[in-house]
Scaffold this active site. Structure first.
Site, short mmCIF file in Angstrom:
data_model
loop_
_atom_site.label_atom_id
_atom_site.label_comp_id
_atom_site.label_asym_id
_atom_site.label_seq_id
_atom_site.Cartn_x
_atom_site.Cartn_y
_atom_site.Cartn_z
N ASP A 180 -7.89 15.84 -3.40
CA ASP A 180 -6.47 16.00 -3.09
C ASP A 180 -5.79 16.74 -4.23
OD1 ASP A 180 -4.27 15.76 -1.49
OD2 ASP A 180 -3.75 13.74 -2.19
N TYR A 237 -2.16 19.02 -5.61
CA TYR A 237 -0.76 18.69 -5.94
C TYR A 237 -0.06 20.04 -6.01
CZ TYR A 237 2.39 15.59 -8.78
OH TYR A 237 3.40 14.78 -9.28
N HIS A 253 7.37 19.34 -4.90
CA HIS A 253 6.94 17.94 -4.89
C HIS A 253 6.69 17.44 -6.31
CE1 HIS A 253 4.90 14.25 -3.68
NE2 HIS A 253 3.81 14.63 -4.34
N ARG A 303 10.48 11.24 -15.37
CA ARG A 303 10.83 11.87 -16.64
C ARG A 303 11.99 12.83 -16.39
NH1 ARG A 303 5.45 12.45 -15.58
NH2 ARG A 303 5.98 14.44 -14.65
N GLU A 332 2.24 10.99 3.21
CA GLU A 332 2.36 12.30 2.54
C GLU A 332 1.90 13.36 3.54
OE1 GLU A 332 2.25 11.64 -2.26
OE2 GLU A 332 0.35 12.16 -1.32
N GLU A 362 0.46 16.66 4.40
CA GLU A 362 -0.38 17.62 3.69
C GLU A 362 -1.15 18.49 4.68
OE1 GLU A 362 -2.80 15.96 0.61
OE2 GLU A 362 -1.22 14.60 -0.09
N ASP A 364 -1.87 11.61 3.68
CA ASP A 364 -2.43 10.88 2.54
C ASP A 364 -1.53 9.67 2.28
OD1 ASP A 364 -4.08 10.47 0.27
OD2 ASP A 364 -2.57 11.42 -0.99
N ARG A 416 3.35 3.21 -3.00
CA ARG A 416 3.98 3.64 -4.26
C ARG A 416 4.06 2.54 -5.30
NH1 ARG A 416 3.26 8.92 -3.56
NH2 ARG A 416 4.30 9.70 -1.70
N GLN A 460 0.66 2.25 -6.78
CA GLN A 460 0.41 3.47 -7.57
C GLN A 460 1.06 3.41 -8.95
OE1 GLN A 460 1.48 7.00 -5.35
NE2 GLN A 460 0.81 8.41 -6.94
N TYR A 497 -1.75 3.64 -12.08
CA TYR A 497 -2.19 5.03 -12.23
C TYR A 497 -2.42 5.49 -13.66
CZ TYR A 497 2.01 7.49 -13.84
OH TYR A 497 3.04 7.97 -14.59
N LYS A 502 -4.12 4.90 -2.77
CA LYS A 502 -4.41 5.98 -1.84
C LYS A 502 -5.63 5.68 -0.96
CE LYS A 502 -1.67 9.26 -3.80
NZ LYS A 502 -0.75 10.17 -3.09
N THR A 528 -6.67 7.54 4.80
CA THR A 528 -6.17 8.91 4.87
C THR A 528 -6.43 9.38 6.29
OG1 THR A 528 -6.79 9.26 2.55
CG2 THR A 528 -6.38 11.24 3.88
N THR A 575 1.21 16.89 -1.10
CA THR A 575 2.40 16.86 -0.27
C THR A 575 3.06 18.23 -0.18
OG1 THR A 575 2.75 14.61 -1.02
CG2 THR A 575 4.62 15.69 0.04
N GLU A 611 10.29 11.10 -1.86
CA GLU A 611 11.25 12.17 -2.15
C GLU A 611 12.46 12.11 -1.23
OE1 GLU A 611 9.38 16.27 -2.99
OE2 GLU A 611 7.78 15.09 -2.08
#
Lengths: 446, 446
Positions: free
Chosen positions: B140, B142, B147, B156, B212, B214, B246, B250, B253, B257, B266, B270, B373, B387
């Site tokens: 997978d 990114y 996204h 951040r 997600e 995808e 996917d 959250r 995660q 992670y 995850k 899927t 995503t 999101e």
């Protein structure tokens, strides 16, 4: 319930295959690990059991009607070209097969049986050992708290261990396609690398190529999608163990790994040893789980079970050694880089497996769950060069006078593992070996 | 070299299967996506091609001697129970098969052929569509910078996008075993969760379950271990595309992670769509790669190729919609959550594939590489609830008055994708659908 030892664990048992009776062999009659070989002449893979310096071809045993006390589905599984079908048998069938093989190879076996077995017992050095399992999914954990602390302290000196570490077995999905059998050459990978002090990355051969000394478990029966595995049942889902070298390109890793973890720094190759040592063979070496410190959190209930606490550890010694081209030229013995023990792993195998399935993820027969680097408390037990040389800063002086930081072309790393103890037959894992080949752009034209 | 369109791309071509000729179908004669079905009565999987509301059974075509202009290995691949063998054919053989099928289904096909085909053309709604491919490894990526920026800015605020993002296609290994076909129920996973303000984690059903949206590519011929794929050859290694959901927990995660990336958040499931749309069918919708900003770095040479720049994008619209149990009770139509475009992806498919193999990692026929995503610049094009609801803080009001943060039991998410444009036949992907089932501990006893 902790299983009781049976006749197959009797340390005084001997085989009529003489080489199995020397105390130093990895493969006495009490071990009986499974693998797959192909005769150099060609042909398909055959399932075999290692015994001393020989292997017992189970396909031949089936052909000659020697598998008399096992089920038809076991016989069929013994005729396959990988261990997956054998791994999907239930526990009782697997035990019956172990006993059958033990009796066939026992010094007391009838002369008639031994005669029939002559064709099925082959010299190991005449054979090519193959990847024993079709690995559907490969997962790599991070189960040594010492490894996690060492690596963490290189990145974050003031809070080496992340807050989740002692609560949750950290792991990630690995790449199954690039798992190779011991002895396969390891091509130095290219990758994006941000050199120290640089402001833009380059694409070049890795200069910080490392090994990781790990132990892997192969899943036995597995679980259905959406059906977690209670920790009390986790051991039943484990077929056996092998050695795993999770080759790692540290310079690729440090640039790529945020935020989704290691990817191409690991997927260029992972080496497994050819023999799968069953949990049954390891029975005499089971010990309590790694003791938690008073300040450590208790495992959450889904990861906690009394039997696992009393019995979840394995007294398994592991070792990494190296030869360089110069060492081989000078006919020097391999140089031991580290020796550690699987007993120092923070998480037990049952905890790793139960955690993996705790979200309903289905594990399939033959899936590989590796432990992560086996590093212990002592500096000499650290299971990778990143730790042993502290990011390459503290070079290792080899007997040739060469200084070792990370791996150079031609370096060969060999992992070994074994269990031994007074009054017990030694149970060894054989070797897990790989030699670094130059990157494509640096190889001499052939 | 950019391939030229051929007769199979003629927008005026019609099929004798009437339902393929309505402008709204996803499956006109210009599409011809591959899948695998099983007749409800049971039996093994058959390879088929979607045509309007029907499917063409390629096994039957082979039986009736209708595959006259393709190679024997193509015919053999058409009789398999998954697409892997078909995917491993070379590009010329795949093209020949596409032309053969196009002619069989064309309105001008001879009456004799159409008579023979009656048994091979089946009503899609009488069939169970299966996972079309045995997926060896699932990766997978990114690849949407929007996204990555959105998710990064939640974690951040001051440096949302990590410094590596515009240099290196970020990706991670996913779990192959838990990939399921559209329509499979998705069991809400349990996992370790550190609640906001808590000091110790708990083990509980996820409360921040997300989808997600995808797009996935299936690998065609693949590459050997140690043999990178130059970007000029990457498109040849792509068989076709599907939709991928996917599913992501959250709350699991965010606790698990670090430092090795997403794992159990995850791997519980899927979902893939049943039909694989070939790159050949997508030819009329190829567009330039996503334009880089003047301040963006140029791709490193191994990821840069003129044809990829001119042609690496796909004008593919993707959409996610939802129904809740209440909406279904009130017979309301699905509510559209987002609509975006694959044209806004920062990295091209060729760049993803070439990067994946750049360390020598071997890709095998049928491996799945998902894009990550698909989110675009516009808020309404964001491809997941994380999101769309900004971490669940900005709830979506559904037509029933219900407020949607993350997914609740009974919610059903449907992904769709299609290409269209003036003077072109529509090429659609069908649906990729899944409904949330209650966690085991919360399900009513049955």
């Amino acid at each position: 319930m902790i299983p009781a030892p049976d006749e197959t664990h009797d340390p005084s048992a001997l085989s009529w295959v003489e080489s199995a009776n020397h105390g130093t062999t990895d493969f006495p009659i009490q071990n009986l690990p499974f693998g797959v070989f192909r005769q150099r002449a060609g042909g398909r893979g055959h399932i075999a059991v290692a015994i001393g310096d020989s292997v017992l071809d189970l396909d031949q045993c089936a052909t000659h009607g020697l598998l008399t006390t096992v089920s038809p589905s076991t016989i069929q599984a013994c005729r396959a070209d990988s261990l997956n079908e054998l791994m999907s048998l239930d526990h009782r069938q697997r035990l019956a097969l172990r006993k059958q093989i033990f009796r066939l190879l026992h010094a007391d076996a009838e002369a008639r049986v031994r005669d029939l077995l002559q064709k099925a017992v082959l010299d190991r050095f005449d054979l090519d050992l193959e990847l024993p399992v079709k690995i559907g999914d490969y997962t790599d954990f991070y189960a040594s708290v010492f490894h996690a602390t060492n690596v963490g302290s290189m990145l974050r000196p003031n809070h080496a261990l992340l807050p989740n570490y002692k609560w949750i077995p950290i792991g990630y999905h690995g790449r199954a396609s690039s798992i190779v059998i011991s002895g396969t050459g390891i091509r130095r990978p290219h990758g994006q690398i941000m050199a120290q002090g640089a402001t833009t990355p380059g694409f070049a051969p890795s200069r910080r190529l490392d090994y990781e000394l790990e132990v892997g478990l192969y899943v036995a029966v597995g679980n259905g999608l959406g059906s977690p595995v209670p920790i009390a049942q986790a051991e039943e889902k484990i077929f056996g163990l092998s050695l795993v070298n999770d080759w790692s390109a540290r310079d690729i890793q440090s640039w790529e790994y945020q935020p989704l973890g290691p990817f191409l720094s690991k997927s260029f190759a992972t080496t497994v040893s050819p023999w799968v040592v069953t949990l049954e063979a390891l029975l005499p070496f089971r010990i309590p789980a790694f003791p938690r410190l008073p300040e450590d959190p208790a495992p959450l209930p889904y990861l906690d079970h009394e039997i696992d606490r009393r019995w979840g550890g394995i007294d398994l010694t592991v070792e990494a050694s190296i030869t360089t081209p110069k060492m081989r030229e000078q006919k020097l013995s391999p140089y031991r880089l580290s020796q550690g023990s699987f007993r120092e792993m923070y998480w037990t195998l049952a905890q790793l497996l139960t955690h993996h399935a705790s979200n309903g993820c289905n594990l399939r027969p033959g899936d590989l769950l590796a432990s992560g680097t086996v590093s212990g408390r002592a500096p000499e037990s650290r299971g990778c060069l990143l730790e042993l040389t502290w990011k390459g800063e503290q070079k290792i002086r080899l007997p040739t006078g060469e200084e070792l930081g990370f791996l150079r072309d031609g370096d060969e790393v060999t992992l070994r593992g074994w269990c031994e103890g007074s009054g017990k037959a030694r149970v060894g894992f054989g070797e897990c070996k790989g030699r670094i080949l130059p990157s494509f752009t640096e190889a001499a034209p052939s």
